[in-house]
Design a protein around this motif. Structure first.
Motif, PDB file in Angstrom:
ATOM      1  N   GLU A  17      52.404  45.252  38.321  1.00 56.78           N
ATOM      2  CA  GLU A  17      51.302  45.014  37.391  1.00 56.78           C
ATOM      3  C   GLU A  17      51.340  43.544  36.983  1.00 56.78           C
ATOM      4  OE1 GLU A  17      50.174  48.913  34.836  1.00 56.78           O
ATOM      5  OE2 GLU A  17      51.867  47.750  34.103  1.00 56.78           O
ATOM      6  N   ARG A  63      52.959  43.573  45.801  1.00 59.26           N
ATOM      7  CA  ARG A  63      52.908  45.032  45.717  1.00 59.26           C
ATOM      8  C   ARG A  63      53.099  45.655  47.094  1.00 59.26           C
ATOM      9  NH1 ARG A  63      47.532  47.709  43.585  1.00 59.26           N
ATOM     10  NH2 ARG A  63      46.799  46.759  45.524  1.00 59.26           N
ATOM     11  N   ARG A  69      46.406  46.186  37.629  1.00 60.22           N
ATOM     12  CA  ARG A  69      46.876  46.338  38.999  1.00 60.22           C
ATOM     13  C   ARG A  69      46.572  45.023  39.725  1.00 60.22           C
ATOM     14  NH1 ARG A  69      47.360  52.063  39.874  1.00 60.22           N
ATOM     15  NH2 ARG A  69      48.054  52.775  37.854  1.00 60.22           N
ATOM     16  N   PRO A  70      47.402  44.637  40.675  1.00 53.61           N
ATOM     17  CA  PRO A  70      47.203  43.347  41.350  1.00 53.61           C
ATOM     18  C   PRO A  70      45.778  43.130  41.894  1.00 53.61           C
ATOM     19  CG  PRO A  70      49.323  44.222  41.932  1.00 53.61           C
ATOM     20  CD  PRO A  70      48.618  45.297  41.140  1.00 53.61           C
ATOM     21  N   HIS A  71      45.178  44.171  42.444  1.00 50.20           N
ATOM     22  CA  HIS A  71      43.830  44.016  43.014  1.00 50.20           C
ATOM     23  C   HIS A  71      42.742  43.900  41.937  1.00 50.20           C
ATOM     24  CE1 HIS A  71      44.196  48.348  42.358  1.00 50.20           C
ATOM     25  NE2 HIS A  71      42.870  48.348  42.240  1.00 50.20           N
ATOM     26  N   GLU A  72      43.088  44.143  40.684  1.00 56.01           N
ATOM     27  CA  GLU A  72      42.125  44.036  39.589  1.00 56.01           C
ATOM     28  C   GLU A  72      42.120  42.649  38.946  1.00 56.01           C
ATOM     29  OE1 GLU A  72      43.664  47.168  37.124  1.00 56.01           O
ATOM     30  OE2 GLU A  72      42.345  48.672  38.030  1.00 56.01           O
ATOM     31  N   THR A  73      43.035  41.777  39.363  1.00 56.39           N
ATOM     32  CA  THR A  73      43.110  40.447  38.769  1.00 56.39           C
ATOM     33  C   THR A  73      42.057  39.533  39.401  1.00 56.39           C
ATOM     34  OG1 THR A  73      44.783  39.709  40.349  1.00 56.39           O
ATOM     35  CG2 THR A  73      45.571  40.648  38.271  1.00 56.39           C
ATOM     36  N   TRP A  76      49.645  38.496  44.484  1.00 61.06           N
ATOM     37  CA  TRP A  76      50.058  39.673  43.722  1.00 61.06           C
ATOM     38  C   TRP A  76      49.913  40.945  44.561  1.00 61.06           C
ATOM     39  CZ3 TRP A  76      52.512  36.567  41.369  1.00 61.06           C
ATOM     40  CH2 TRP A  76      52.130  35.749  40.316  1.00 61.06           C
ATOM     41  N   VAL A  77      48.850  41.053  45.337  1.00 62.53           N
ATOM     42  CA  VAL A  77      48.673  42.219  46.211  1.00 62.53           C
ATOM     43  C   VAL A  77      49.762  42.234  47.287  1.00 62.53           C
ATOM     44  CG1 VAL A  77      47.148  43.284  47.927  1.00 62.53           C
ATOM     45  CG2 VAL A  77      46.217  42.523  45.729  1.00 62.53           C
ATOM     46  N   PRO A 100      45.407  36.394  43.272  1.00 66.33           N
ATOM     47  CA  PRO A 100      45.397  37.852  43.463  1.00 66.33           C
ATOM     48  C   PRO A 100      45.920  38.292  44.834  1.00 66.33           C
ATOM     49  CG  PRO A 100      43.421  37.197  42.327  1.00 66.33           C
ATOM     50  CD  PRO A 100      44.117  35.923  42.764  1.00 66.33           C
ATOM     51  N   GLN A 101      45.700  37.492  45.851  1.00 70.99           N
ATOM     52  CA  GLN A 101      46.226  37.819  47.174  1.00 70.99           C
ATOM     53  C   GLN A 101      47.757  37.846  47.162  1.00 70.99           C
ATOM     54  OE1 GLN A 101      43.501  34.773  49.016  1.00 70.99           O
ATOM     55  NE2 GLN A 101      43.723  36.213  50.731  1.00 70.99           N
ATOM     56  N   HIS A 103      43.219  32.061  44.483  1.00 72.04           N
ATOM     57  CA  HIS A 103      43.814  32.892  45.535  1.00 72.04           C
ATOM     58  C   HIS A 103      45.065  33.653  45.083  1.00 72.04           C
ATOM     59  CE1 HIS A 103      40.918  31.149  48.200  1.00 72.04           C
ATOM     60  NE2 HIS A 103      41.285  29.947  47.787  1.00 72.04           N
TER      61      HIS A 103
END
Length: 155
Positions: free
Chosen positions: A91, A117, A96-100, A113-114, A110-111, A108
């Motif tokens: 988180e 995960r 969630r990573p894809h929600e940032t 963070w995803v 969020p990529q 870039h």
């Protein structure tokens, strides 16, 4: 990533239950779980309750009662245990990573963070309790730990 005491204790308790399942020795009491790994009993009771709520363990009442895995150790992955006691694997500020979403220089991020995960999932969602008990760890885990840099503390 910080692996909490709650998660560490949960995984260790689940390994004991996996061993009991393989030996077909029946339910294991919280007292036995606590003693076998020198865990605080009261805290472990709360953890086992979370595992039960998540459907990972079942309880049996009575003199020979205790806890058992709800499904085979081969089908119970570490990621499920992590999520049951500590929530999502990754988180970012409660998202969630894809929600940032960011602007400017962090566009870039969020990529990244995803990807973090995904890396956690690659290990935790492919490693079962049975794998840990047998030492027959998935290729991903063996490859990552074969790298000498993996063992170096960079804190």
């Amino acid at each position: 990533m910080d692996i909490s005491a709650r998660t560490d204790y949960a995984v260790r308790a689940m390994l004991i239950l996996g061993e009991a399942q393989q030996a077909e020795s029946g339910p294991v009491s919280v007292e036995t779980l606590a003693q076998r790994q020198s865990l605080p009993r009261k805290f472990l009771e709360e953890i086992v309750a979370d595992l039960r709520t998540a459907g990972l363990v079942t309880s049996t009442r009575g003199a020979r009662g205790g806890y058992s895995l709800a499904r085979p150790a081969t089908e119970t992955v570490l990621g499920d245990v992590f999520r049951a006691v500590d929530g999502p694997l990754a988180e970012v500020r409660g998202l969630r990573p894809h929600e940032t979403a960011y602007e400017g220089v962090a566009l870039h991020l969020p990529q990244v963070w995803v990807a973090v995960r995904a890396a956690l999932r690659a290990v935790l969602d492919t490693t079962s309790l049975a794998d840990v008990l047998s030492g027959e760890l998935p290729d991903t885990v063996r490859e990552l730990t074969a790298n000498p840099d993996a063992w170096i503390n960079r804190a």
